[in-house]
Design a protein around this motif. Structure first.
Motif, PDB file in Angstrom:
ATOM      1  N   ARG A   9       0.818  -1.215   0.000  1.00 11.07           N
ATOM      2  CA  ARG A   9       0.000   0.000   0.000  1.00 11.07           C
ATOM      3  C   ARG A   9       0.851   1.264   0.000  1.00 11.07           C
ATOM      4  O   ARG A   9       0.386   2.330  -0.417  1.00 11.07           O
ATOM      5  N   ASP A  10       2.095   1.164   0.456  1.00 11.72           N
ATOM      6  CA  ASP A  10       2.947   2.342   0.586  1.00 11.72           C
ATOM      7  C   ASP A  10       4.069   2.412  -0.444  1.00 11.72           C
ATOM      8  O   ASP A  10       4.755   3.433  -0.543  1.00 11.72           O
ATOM      9  N   ALA A  11       4.270   1.338  -1.209  1.00 10.37           N
ATOM     10  CA  ALA A  11       5.380   1.318  -2.165  1.00 10.37           C
ATOM     11  C   ALA A  11       4.934   0.647  -3.458  1.00 10.37           C
ATOM     12  O   ALA A  11       4.345  -0.443  -3.427  1.00 10.37           O
ATOM     13  N   HIS A  12       5.196   1.305  -4.580  1.00 12.47           N
ATOM     14  CA  HIS A  12       4.857   0.770  -5.909  1.00 12.47           C
ATOM     15  C   HIS A  12       3.383   0.383  -5.987  1.00 12.47           C
ATOM     16  O   HIS A  12       3.030  -0.607  -6.651  1.00 12.47           O
ATOM     17  N   ALA A  13       2.508   1.140  -5.352  1.00 11.05           N
ATOM     18  CA  ALA A  13       1.100   0.757  -5.205  1.00 11.05           C
ATOM     19  C   ALA A  13       0.281   1.130  -6.435  1.00 11.05           C
ATOM     20  O   ALA A  13      -0.719   1.841  -6.356  1.00 11.05           O
ATOM     21  N   PHE A  14       0.718   0.642  -7.576  1.00 11.03           N
ATOM     22  CA  PHE A  14      -0.016   0.906  -8.803  1.00 11.03           C
ATOM     23  C   PHE A  14       0.324  -0.148  -9.854  1.00 11.03           C
ATOM     24  O   PHE A  14       1.372  -0.793  -9.801  1.00 11.03           O
TER      25      PHE A  14
END
Length: 529
Positions: free
Chosen positions: A341-346
């Protein structure tokens, strides 16, 4: 100019192919309100299991199939991509934005709902995206066995990947080299059969309009077991509210609706009721039914989407194998294996030769004209889709007690953190550089003043990924539970994007169909409970 109003009509195709029955003395096993991706798949599965099922659909029969299976609008010499480009002509606006709301979505009031206007992309969701789901649901979805959620849903879609080609393979290699740490994979799509040319992904794009009409027409030989009762499909029936047992107000008895053709109110009864009318309309029906849960309508959320169109000049593709004589296209999904949810969240979707990787074409002269105008420049698009938690400030509320009035919507954008936006811009910048990309004619430069990619935000609700108005929870603190049953009620369920407890990075269609199949199994095992 599209009217954006609900279409009421009773054409010969609908009268011939669909089984309308307005006899209110008939009692059904299940009433499904809405015929879109969730409701259509659910109704089909229940009919296959021998259940007597009534579908109530507010709209009419616009098309008997996905519009990508029909002649499409070809914009010769201009940027084009979406197989659902006719959506702007047929979408319905049945809501009011209140002050401060930025929602710009539309609704599909028609047989098949929005499933006849979608892009066919069906990615699985990663484990980190599913953490907000009840544990049992997450486990079901991620089960890789034949009865696991995603394998089951992929069979419903007849899922496929872009036709193998040297250009697809080369494009994945280029993207893996350009974005080390990210994984490029073929983008899975919901299709029914292989296309006739190498210009496109396979045609026959899935829709529940196709599915429902086939279910209505199919006949099962006696030697195959129990007799199959065809679906009953009442089009032009606007559901107003769910009715309840006078002696037990936690047991639903039917659906009160308005027949837009005959201009009369009717109530149909069943052992089980399922709301599958979409994120806005299902919440509206629940509110009008007086269901006792203050979270109904709260938290409606759509994830942020940043995108950019671009072109690749002819000389940038000189290393592409020359053996391919058809126009080149590639559709690729990139995800980071360490995303959270906080890193590379896409998710990143890259479409090269975007005009050729969706839909079908009939007249080769039109394609030749398009290619000549383009002079070898390839039309492309890059899309970043971000994860978002539910935004509790967003809400769907009633405008009045009149069921014919549209709902009020307050929806603000689910903005990701600036570090995620910066990362997306950096990755897009690298891809533009790798391909020597240039802006589409008459569009701004690809790079902003800071030298990073200038990405464009999509409209909130623009691609119908809004979720959360009837959110699911496994601890009793949602609107529906892990079985999609309304908390505190015995036989009332929801099955559409409204039940998602977060807005995933990936497109929701595959997950919704998996949930619909799971609900069908649950209703079979627990009839009318």
């Amino acid at each position: 100019m599209p009217s954006h109003a609900l279409v009421t009509e009773n054409g010969v195709v609908a009268r011939t192919l669909l089984n309308r029955n307005v006899d209110t003395t008939v009692r059904y096993d299940v009433i499904v309100v809405g015929s879109g991706m969730g409701g259509g798949v659910l109704a089909s599965a229940l009919a296959d299991a021998g259940k007597r099922v009534l579908i109530l659909e507010a709209g009419s029969l616009l098309f008997p199939t996905h519009i990508g299976n029909l002649p499409r609008r070809l914009l010769i010499g201009l940027f084009q991509k979406h197989i659902w480009s006719l959506w702007e002509d047929f979408k319905v606006i049945n809501y009011n934005n209140v002050q401060g709301s930025v929602y710009e979505g539309g609704q599909g009031f028609n047989l098949g709902g929005r499933s006849i206007f979608w892009g066919s992309f069906i990615p699985t969701l990663a484990g980190w995206e599913l953490d907000a789901f009840p544990a049992a649901v997450k486990q079901y979805l991620l089960d890789a066995g034949p009865t696991g959620g995603y394998p089951v849903a992929r069979r419903v879609f007849n899922a496929d990947t872009p036709a193998p080609s040297a250009f697809q393979t080369t494009s994945k290699d280029t993207l893996n080299q350009t974005l080390p740490g990210w994984n490029a994979e073929d983008a899975s799509v919901g299709v029914e059969y292989t296309g006739a040319t190498n210009w496109s992904i396979p045609a026959g794009i899935f829709s529940t309009a196709d599915l429902i009409i086939e279910d209505q027409l199919v006949q099962r030989p006696p030697n195959l077991g129990s007799e199959r009762e065809p679906l009953t499909v009442n089009l032009n029936h606007a559901a107003w509210n769910v009715t309840f047992d006078a002696a037990d107000n936690k047991r639903a008895t039917g659906v009160h609706c308005f027949d837009l053709l005959d201009k009369v109110e009717r109530t149909y009864t069943a052992d089980t009721i399922v709301l599958s009318a979409g994120t806005l309309e299902s919440a509206k029906i629940a509110l009008l039914s007086g269901i006792n849960n203050p979270m109904i309508g709260r938290g409606v959320t759509d994830h942020t989407i940043l995108y950019r169109h671009f072109v690749i000049p002819p000389n940038a593709l000189a290393t592409t194998p020359p053996s391919e004589t058809e126009p080149k296209s590639a559709k690729i999904l990139l995800r980071h294996p360490s995303a959270s949810r906080d890193a590379h969240a896409f998710d990143i979707i890259v479409e090269l030769g975007a005009e050729f990787n969706q839909g079908r074409y009939v007249n080769p002269e039109h394609l030749e004209q398009d290619e000549n105008i383009r002079a070898g420049y390839m039309l492309c698009e890059i899309v970043f889709q971000f994860y978002s938690p539910i935004l509790d400030a967003n809400a769907i509320t009633l405008n009045s007690g009149n069921p014919g009035d549209p709902v009020n919507v307050f929806m603000q954008a689910a903005l990701p953190g600036q570090p995620l936006i910066d990362e997306a811009r950096e990755l897009a910048t690298r891809i533009f550089a790798a391909y020597g990309a240039q802006p589409v004619l008459h569009e701004p430069p690809l790079l902003a003043a800071d030298g990073k990619a200038d990405l464009v935000p999509a409209k909130v609700g623009g691609v119908a990924h809004e979720v959360g108005s009837l959110r699911m929870a496994g601890d009793g603190n949602g609107v529906v539970d892990a079985d999609l049953r309304f908390v505190g009620y015995k036989n009332l369920y929801a099955c559409d994007n409204s039940v998602f407890p977060m807005s995933p990075a990936g497109n929701p269609s595959l997950t919704l169909v998996a949930l619909a199949k799971r609900l069908a199994d649950h209703i079979q095992a627990n009839p009318g409970t």
